[in-house]
Design a protein around this motif. Structure first.
Motif, mmCIF file in Angstrom:
data_model
loop_
_atom_site.group_PDB
_atom_site.id
_atom_site.type_symbol
_atom_site.label_atom_id
_atom_site.label_comp_id
_atom_site.label_asym_id
_atom_site.label_seq_id
_atom_site.Cartn_x
_atom_site.Cartn_y
_atom_site.Cartn_z
ATOM 1 N N TRP A 182 0.823 -1.206 0.000
ATOM 2 C CA TRP A 182 0.000 0.000 0.000
ATOM 3 C C TRP A 182 0.861 1.262 0.000
ATOM 4 O O TRP A 182 0.470 2.293 -0.560
ATOM 5 N N THR A 183 2.055 1.186 0.608
ATOM 6 C CA THR A 183 2.964 2.329 0.557
ATOM 7 C C THR A 183 3.411 2.595 -0.869
ATOM 8 O O THR A 183 3.453 3.754 -1.311
ATOM 9 N N ASP A 184 3.738 1.529 -1.612
ATOM 10 C CA ASP A 184 4.120 1.702 -3.018
ATOM 11 C C ASP A 184 2.991 2.341 -3.824
ATOM 12 O O ASP A 184 3.218 3.275 -4.611
ATOM 13 N N THR A 185 1.770 1.842 -3.623
ATOM 14 C CA THR A 185 0.624 2.389 -4.350
ATOM 15 C C THR A 185 0.415 3.845 -3.989
ATOM 16 O O THR A 185 0.155 4.699 -4.858
ATOM 17 N N ALA A 191 2.920 10.938 -5.848
ATOM 18 C CA ALA A 191 3.930 11.658 -6.627
ATOM 19 C C ALA A 191 3.312 12.294 -7.863
ATOM 20 O O ALA A 191 3.671 13.418 -8.244
ATOM 21 N N THR A 192 2.357 11.600 -8.487
ATOM 22 C CA THR A 192 1.675 12.169 -9.653
ATOM 23 C C THR A 192 0.821 13.368 -9.252
ATOM 24 O O THR A 192 0.798 14.391 -9.944
ATOM 25 N N VAL A 193 0.109 13.253 -8.119
ATOM 26 C CA VAL A 193 -0.681 14.375 -7.611
ATOM 27 C C VAL A 193 0.223 15.558 -7.288
ATOM 28 O O VAL A 193 -0.074 16.715 -7.638
ATOM 29 N N LEU A 194 1.345 15.286 -6.637
ATOM 30 C CA LEU A 194 2.276 16.354 -6.259
ATOM 31 C C LEU A 194 2.848 17.036 -7.495
ATOM 32 O O LEU A 194 2.932 18.276 -7.542
ATOM 33 N N LEU A 254 10.001 12.749 -7.620
ATOM 34 C CA LEU A 254 9.169 13.084 -6.460
ATOM 35 C C LEU A 254 8.800 11.835 -5.670
ATOM 36 O O LEU A 254 8.736 11.871 -4.438
ATOM 37 N N ALA A 255 8.595 10.721 -6.357
ATOM 38 C CA ALA A 255 8.284 9.463 -5.667
ATOM 39 C C ALA A 255 9.457 9.039 -4.798
ATOM 40 O O ALA A 255 9.262 8.584 -3.655
ATOM 41 N N GLN A 256 10.668 9.180 -5.306
ATOM 42 C CA GLN A 256 11.843 8.846 -4.503
ATOM 43 C C GLN A 256 11.931 9.739 -3.266
ATOM 44 O O GLN A 256 12.246 9.269 -2.159
ATOM 45 N N GLU A 257 11.655 11.026 -3.461
ATOM 46 C CA GLU A 257 11.697 11.965 -2.341
ATOM 47 C C GLU A 257 10.641 11.617 -1.298
ATOM 48 O O GLU A 257 10.926 11.608 -0.083
ATOM 49 N N LEU A 258 9.431 11.318 -1.738
ATOM 50 C CA LEU A 258 8.362 10.964 -0.804
ATOM 51 C C LEU A 258 8.688 9.676 -0.058
ATOM 52 O O LEU A 258 8.469 9.576 1.161
ATOM 53 N N ARG A 259 9.209 8.680 -0.774
ATOM 54 C CA ARG A 259 9.526 7.403 -0.127
ATOM 55 C C ARG A 259 10.599 7.578 0.950
ATOM 56 O O ARG A 259 10.495 7.023 2.045
ATOM 57 N N ALA A 260 11.617 8.371 0.636
ATOM 58 C CA ALA A 260 12.676 8.615 1.618
ATOM 59 C C ALA A 260 12.111 9.330 2.850
ATOM 60 O O ALA A 260 12.467 9.003 3.994
#
Length: 393
Positions: A182-185, A191-194, A254-260
């Motif tokens: 669910w974290t991946d989803t 990231a797309t919304v951001l 952005l996805a990488q930034e959010l995940r970190a």
């Protein structure tokens, strides 16, 4: 785009109303609490899939009835006909486009494009961050209907992730295999919304400043050197100032930034039982000059900024596809004479403007006029410009 017909069946205080509309300005005039705003609310519902006033669709259904219908026909900028009909019935709303049922409600919303300006818009400046996030998402959804689907995917993943964190806080155990899925989803959709929101802020910046300058230019009390500042503040602490011409951000980065950031806060999230990083906690900073508009700007400046945001939204949405219909709900009553004239000058250039007012004389726009009284809408028998308003109501 312009509406050609609007029909309401058992919507709010209307048993039935059938309107034929023309290009340019249309003014609905009558005392308060007669149903003027309900007309604009219905048009806005076809754009956003929700009311701008209440969270429950059931509130739109006339008391004592089981269902309500909003039906409108419009012509696109290239002359194509589009008809959207929504039936609001508790638990099972339905929507049709050009007479064909849609499997998903979202497939019918946004085909009739509109931008609403209302007294509630002052909350864009004075209200909570959620008001400004909703403004951005409404703009992005109006520009490209696919955004609403991505936002829905993010909300669904966020709800699942929060449920797992809440259960983990209570039990002391977090099922990492399910949680990571669910974290991946969530990260991918967030990231797309951001990326879309950041692009939206960049696109808005110059139109907001242009509209603000136009609304206050030559106003004796306004320092026009103090122009609006838009800045998107990400919940991980990074902020991005709006700059026209900036490239669309890369969702993968952005996805990488959010995940970190999520990894850094996981212990805090488990302790608090909720997701602490993501677009649902971001903020759109609005300033006049370098000072926050909330708390520092005057009432007139705040109103001018709120109107400028909506006028800029009209411009940004209109860059992709049809020009939106402009809905002005009792806005002129909130403005001084100078700003009324400036707003009217902007409206004169729009394809179609629907306006509500308690007194027709406060709206300096020429066009078709209707009298609204007790859930009925009629053409007035007299020339209001000569009599000073609908005195017979």
């Amino acid at each position: 785009m312009r509406l050609t017909t609007l029909q309401l069946l058992d919507v709010r205080n209307y048993e039935r109303v059938d309107l034929t509309l023309q290009p340019g300005a249309t003014l609905f005039v009558g005392p308060n609490a007669q149903g003027k705003t309900n007309l604009l609310e219905a048009v806005g519902y076809l754009t956003l899939g929700r009311s701008h006033r209440v969270s429950s669709d059931q509130a739109l259904v006339r008391a004592g009835t089981a269902a309500a219908v909003i039906r409108a026909e419009a012509r696109t900028d290239d002359g194509q006909r589009v008809e959207v009909s929504v039936e609001l019935r508790q638990g099972r709303n339905r929507i049709q486009v050009n007479g064909q049922p849609m499997q998903r409600m979202a497939d019918g919303f946004g085909l009739i494009r509109s931008v609403m300006l209302a007294p509630e818009d002052l909350s864009l400046v004075r209200g909570d961050p959620s008001d400004r996030r909703r403004f951005l998402d409404d703009l992005l959804g109006g520009r490209r209907a696919t955004f609403l689907g991505v936002r829905s995917d993010m909300d669904r993943a966020l709800a699942q992730r929060n449920a797992l964190l809440k259960d983990g806080r209570a039990s002391g155990r977090l099922p990492l295999d399910v949680f990571d899925v669910w974290t991946d989803t969530y990260v991918n959709s967030a990231a797309t919304v951001l990326a879309a929101r950041l692009a939206g802020v960049h696109a808005l910046t110059d139109p907001v400043r242009e509209a603000y300058r136009d609304l206050v230019a030559a106003s004796p009390e306004q320092d026009v050197s103090r122009l609006p500042v838009l800045r998107y503040e990400i919940s991980n602490g990074r902020s991005v100032e709006g700059r026209t011409g900036t490239a669309v951000p890369d969702p993968a980065a952005l996805a990488q930034e959010l995940r970190a950031s999520l990894d850094e806060r996981r212990a805090d999230e488990l302790r608090r039982g909720t997701t602490l990083i993501g677009p649902h906690r971001d903020e759109l900073f609005l300033g006049i000059g370098e000072l926050p508009a909330k708390g520092y700007a005057s009432h007139g400046e705040q109103w001018s900024l709120a109107l400028s945001l909506k006028l800029a939204a009209h411009a940004v949405i209109g860059e992709v596809g049809d020009e939106p219909i402009v809905l002005l709900d009792d806005v002129f009553a909130e403005l001084d004479e100078f700003r009324r004239g400036r707003l009217a000058a902007r409206c004169a250039a729009f394809d179609q403007v629907l306006v509500t007012s308690a007194m027709g004389t406060e709206v300096p726009l020429e066009g078709m006029r209707f009298a609204v009284h007790g859930g009925t809408v009629t053409r007035p028998p007299t020339d209001w410009s000569a009599t000073g308003g609908p005195a017979e109501l």
